[in-house]
Design a protein around this motif. Structure first.
Motif, PDB file in Angstrom:
ATOM      1  N   ASP A   1      -4.769  -2.187  -4.119  1.00 21.64           N
ATOM      2  CA  ASP A   1      -5.298  -2.237  -2.815  1.00 21.64           C
ATOM      3  C   ASP A   1      -7.008  -2.101  -2.687  1.00 21.64           C
ATOM      4  O   ASP A   1      -7.333  -2.780  -1.676  1.00 21.64           O
ATOM      5  CB  ASP A   1      -4.487  -1.252  -1.897  1.00 21.64           C
ATOM      6  CG  ASP A   1      -3.087  -1.472  -1.882  1.00 21.64           C
ATOM      7  OD1 ASP A   1      -2.569  -2.551  -2.052  1.00 21.64           O
ATOM      8  OD2 ASP A   1      -2.214  -0.454  -1.520  1.00 21.64           O
TER       9      ASP A   1
ATOM     10  N   TRP B   1     -10.672  -2.332   7.740  1.00 24.31           N
ATOM     11  CA  TRP B   1      -9.917  -1.110   7.440  1.00 24.31           C
ATOM     12  C   TRP B   1      -8.618  -0.917   8.201  1.00 24.31           C
ATOM     13  O   TRP B   1      -7.646  -0.649   7.972  1.00 24.31           O
ATOM     14  CB  TRP B   1     -10.941   0.232   7.651  1.00 24.31           C
ATOM     15  CG  TRP B   1     -10.216   1.337   7.243  1.00 24.31           C
ATOM     16  CD1 TRP B   1      -9.398   2.408   8.189  1.00 24.31           C
ATOM     17  CD2 TRP B   1     -10.298   2.275   6.067  1.00 24.31           C
ATOM     18  NE1 TRP B   1      -9.277   3.526   7.730  1.00 24.31           N
ATOM     19  CE2 TRP B   1      -9.483   3.372   6.189  1.00 24.31           C
ATOM     20  CE3 TRP B   1     -10.754   1.977   4.708  1.00 24.31           C
ATOM     21  CZ2 TRP B   1      -9.591   4.428   5.249  1.00 24.31           C
ATOM     22  CZ3 TRP B   1     -10.509   2.976   3.647  1.00 24.31           C
ATOM     23  CH2 TRP B   1      -9.886   4.074   3.959  1.00 24.31           C
ATOM     24  N   ASN B   2      -9.004  -0.996   9.671  1.00 23.66           N
ATOM     25  CA  ASN B   2      -7.644  -0.922  10.449  1.00 23.66           C
ATOM     26  C   ASN B   2      -6.895  -1.972  10.383  1.00 23.66           C
ATOM     27  O   ASN B   2      -5.722  -1.763  10.472  1.00 23.66           O
ATOM     28  CB  ASN B   2      -8.442  -0.898  11.983  1.00 23.66           C
ATOM     29  CG  ASN B   2      -9.152   0.280  12.143  1.00 23.66           C
ATOM     30  OD1 ASN B   2      -8.799   1.440  11.506  1.00 23.66           O
ATOM     31  ND2 ASN B   2     -10.087   0.431  13.076  1.00 23.66           N
ATOM     32  N   ALA B   3      -7.393  -3.315  10.098  1.00 20.08           N
ATOM     33  CA  ALA B   3      -6.418  -4.352  10.095  1.00 20.08           C
ATOM     34  C   ALA B   3      -5.559  -4.550   8.972  1.00 20.08           C
ATOM     35  O   ALA B   3      -4.563  -4.921   8.994  1.00 20.08           O
ATOM     36  CB  ALA B   3      -7.513  -5.839  10.157  1.00 20.08           C
ATOM     37  N   GLN B   4      -6.189  -3.915   7.695  1.00 14.04           N
ATOM     38  CA  GLN B   4      -5.285  -3.851   6.509  1.00 14.04           C
ATOM     39  C   GLN B   4      -4.321  -2.440   6.439  1.00 14.04           C
ATOM     40  O   GLN B   4      -3.622  -2.176   5.541  1.00 14.04           O
ATOM     41  CB  GLN B   4      -6.292  -3.829   5.428  1.00 14.04           C
ATOM     42  CG  GLN B   4      -6.792  -5.311   5.363  1.00 14.04           C
ATOM     43  CD  GLN B   4      -7.471  -5.408   3.950  1.00 14.04           C
ATOM     44  OE1 GLN B   4      -7.769  -4.430   3.132  1.00 14.04           O
ATOM     45  NE2 GLN B   4      -7.944  -6.634   3.549  1.00 14.04           N
ATOM     46  N   GLY B   5      -4.463  -1.682   7.587  1.00 12.65           N
ATOM     47  CA  GLY B   5      -3.569  -0.638   7.798  1.00 12.65           C
ATOM     48  C   GLY B   5      -3.929   0.538   7.175  1.00 12.65           C
ATOM     49  O   GLY B   5      -3.169   1.552   6.953  1.00 12.65           O
ATOM     50  N   TRP B   6      -5.201   0.565   6.459  1.00 14.92           N
ATOM     51  CA  TRP B   6      -5.551   1.898   5.831  1.00 14.92           C
ATOM     52  C   TRP B   6      -5.453   3.072   6.931  1.00 14.92           C
ATOM     53  O   TRP B   6      -5.486   4.304   6.436  1.00 14.92           O
ATOM     54  CB  TRP B   6      -7.025   1.565   5.264  1.00 14.92           C
ATOM     55  CG  TRP B   6      -6.967   0.718   4.273  1.00 14.92           C
ATOM     56  CD1 TRP B   6      -7.285  -0.584   3.943  1.00 14.92           C
ATOM     57  CD2 TRP B   6      -6.966   1.239   2.785  1.00 14.92           C
ATOM     58  NE1 TRP B   6      -7.236  -1.098   2.936  1.00 14.92           N
ATOM     59  CE2 TRP B   6      -7.096  -0.113   2.049  1.00 14.92           C
ATOM     60  CE3 TRP B   6      -7.016   2.437   2.070  1.00 14.92           C
ATOM     61  CZ2 TRP B   6      -7.107  -0.057   0.706  1.00 14.92           C
ATOM     62  CZ3 TRP B   6      -6.930   2.494   0.810  1.00 14.92           C
ATOM     63  CH2 TRP B   6      -6.998   1.172  -0.078  1.00 14.92           C
ATOM     64  N   LYS B   7      -5.523   2.809   8.032  1.00 16.98           N
ATOM     65  CA  LYS B   7      -5.566   3.860   9.112  1.00 16.98           C
ATOM     66  C   LYS B   7      -4.300   4.794   9.099  1.00 16.98           C
ATOM     67  O   LYS B   7      -4.497   5.814   9.572  1.00 16.98           O
ATOM     68  CB  LYS B   7      -5.907   3.384  10.557  1.00 16.98           C
ATOM     69  CG  LYS B   7      -4.941   2.460  10.967  1.00 16.98           C
ATOM     70  CD  LYS B   7      -5.351   1.769  12.363  1.00 16.98           C
ATOM     71  CE  LYS B   7      -4.351   1.201  13.004  1.00 16.98           C
ATOM     72  NZ  LYS B   7      -4.589   0.572  14.351  1.00 16.98           N
ATOM     73  N   TRP B   8      -3.362   4.251   8.776  1.00 13.26           N
ATOM     74  CA  TRP B   8      -2.232   4.848   8.509  1.00 13.26           C
ATOM     75  C   TRP B   8      -1.980   5.733   7.209  1.00 13.26           C
ATOM     76  O   TRP B   8      -0.962   6.424   7.086  1.00 13.26           O
ATOM     77  CB  TRP B   8      -0.885   3.730   8.658  1.00 13.26           C
ATOM     78  CG  TRP B   8      -0.983   3.177   9.781  1.00 13.26           C
ATOM     79  CD1 TRP B   8      -1.045   1.809  10.205  1.00 13.26           C
ATOM     80  CD2 TRP B   8      -0.779   3.438  11.297  1.00 13.26           C
ATOM     81  NE1 TRP B   8      -1.284   1.238  11.234  1.00 13.26           N
ATOM     82  CE2 TRP B   8      -1.080   2.330  12.339  1.00 13.26           C
ATOM     83  CE3 TRP B   8      -0.670   4.829  11.823  1.00 13.26           C
ATOM     84  CZ2 TRP B   8      -1.098   2.513  13.425  1.00 13.26           C
ATOM     85  CZ3 TRP B   8      -0.861   4.967  13.151  1.00 13.26           C
ATOM     86  CH2 TRP B   8      -0.867   3.750  14.005  1.00 13.26           C
ATOM     87  N   MET B   9      -2.725   5.618   6.289  1.00 14.85           N
ATOM     88  CA  MET B   9      -2.756   6.170   4.739  1.00 14.85           C
ATOM     89  C   MET B   9      -2.241   7.783   5.068  1.00 14.85           C
ATOM     90  O   MET B   9      -1.570   8.273   4.278  1.00 14.85           O
ATOM     91  CB  MET B   9      -4.201   6.070   4.142  1.00 14.85           C
ATOM     92  CG  MET B   9      -4.118   4.965   3.386  1.00 14.85           C
ATOM     93  SD  MET B   9      -3.082   4.616   2.032  1.00 14.85           S
ATOM     94  CE  MET B   9      -4.052   5.958   0.778  1.00 14.85           C
TER      95      MET B   9
ATOM     96  N   LYS C   1       1.406   9.093   4.945  1.00 12.11           N
ATOM     97  CA  LYS C   1       2.223   8.898   4.024  1.00 12.11           C
ATOM     98  C   LYS C   1       3.107   9.782   3.553  1.00 12.11           C
ATOM     99  O   LYS C   1       4.275   9.667   3.061  1.00 12.11           O
ATOM    100  CB  LYS C   1       1.383   8.245   2.905  1.00 12.11           C
ATOM    101  CG  LYS C   1       0.830   6.867   2.866  1.00 12.11           C
ATOM    102  CD  LYS C   1       0.246   6.422   1.565  1.00 12.11           C
ATOM    103  CE  LYS C   1       1.240   5.981   0.728  1.00 12.11           C
ATOM    104  NZ  LYS C   1       1.779   4.678   1.050  1.00 12.11           N
TER     105      LYS C   1
END
Length: 305
Positions: A28, A55-63, A66
């Protein structure tokens, strides 16, 4: 009938130190670097704003969501920042190191706060002293025209982390102070891939696999020797190359910076290609030699002296 309380499912800390998580996150991060590079080539006027959008578009903000269990979350946070840091060592391309720096800064500074119940956070980033020294010097390496737009943002991010006392310094990497010493610590092997006729430890090749690999390599060497030109052909080609190289250097001047810039561009592209193929090909030791040649007068034309 007595009521039965259903337990909550929770990931164990070993999941985040295993090859399942480590390999996936490394891939990733490589994808993040590649995608940012593609967009940076089109518009480099606001690199950090571009990075945040990606960063936001690829979903990293939800890391950060987890895992919620405190014990497991501690391992998750430490391993994640560690994998960002490993892309900032000197052997990585300056562009990759900068993207990893942005990722580390964003991940560390977007930890949830004020939640109920509160989530365990990472107060300091463990980092070996040699990696810390390399990280501090990173902005000063972004001097080529292609990398210059990144320099002020990298300087700000480094200063912000240092001023916030975000780092917890550890002994040099040679001492293996990080826990675990190496990641992944646990190697996941899919069922059916182990040689049923030969006991095999996870993460280790069977004797049969080693024999097959050795035979394949030997066959490849044989084919290469058959296709290799004779000594006289190689000598004639070398003389022609030296003659043409001397003529070219006389035309453009031996101290021209153009060859250095072109050579450095070639090295950077090779590093990016190697990073894209990480896990599929072995690290190419020739990159260090190319890097040294690109920094000398004449650039890569100095490789054959």
């Amino acid at each position: 009938m007595a009521s039965v309380i259903r337990g909550n499912v929770a990931l164990q800390p070993s999941y985040f130190t295993s090859s399942v998580y480590v390999k996936a996150l490394r891939e990733d991060i490589t994808t993040l670097v590649h995608n940012f590079h593609e967009q940076y080539k089109e518009d480099n006027t606001k690199p950090f704003a571009l990075f945040k959008t990606l960063w936001n578009a690829q979903g990293w903000k939800w890391m950060h969501f987890k895992v919620f269990d405190s014990r497991t979350r501690e391992t998750f946070l430490n391993v994640t920042v560690r994998l960002f840091l490993e892309r900032m060592v000197k052997t990585q391309a300056p562009f990759t190191r900068t993207v990893a720096l942005f990722a580390l800064y964003t991940f560390f500074n977007t930890q949830p706060s004020g939640s109920a119940p509160p989530l365990r956070g990472l107060s300091h980033i463990p980092i070996p002293i040699d990696q810390y020294t390399s990280l501090i010097a990173l902005p000063s390496t972004l001097t080529t025209p292609y990398l210059t737009p990144l320099q002020p943002f990298a300087s700000y991010v480094v200063s912000a982390l240092v001023n916030a006392q975000a780092f917890h310094l550890l002994p040099s990497s040679d001492f293996g102070a990080l826990n675990p010493r190496d990641v992944p610590r646990e190697i996941f092997v899919e069922e059916g891939l182990i040689d049923s006729n030969q006991p095999q430890r996870k993460g280790h090749q069977s004797k049969r696999d080693k024999v097959i690999k050795a035979r394949t390599a030997l066959d490849a060497v044989g084919r290469w020797l058959e296709q290799t030109p004779s000594t006289s052909d190689v000598r004639n080609t070398s003389v022609q190359y030296q003659t043409r190289k001397t003529r070219l250097l006389q035309e453009i001047g031996p101290e021209s910076t153009s060859l250095r810039e072109v050579s450095q561009g070639v090295v950077d592209r090779l590093r990016e290609a190697q990073e894209t193929m990480e896990g599929e090909v072995e690290v190419w030791p020739g990159l260090a030699r190319l890097q040294a040649a690109s920094e000398s007068a004449g650039g890569m034309l100095r490789l054959l002296q």
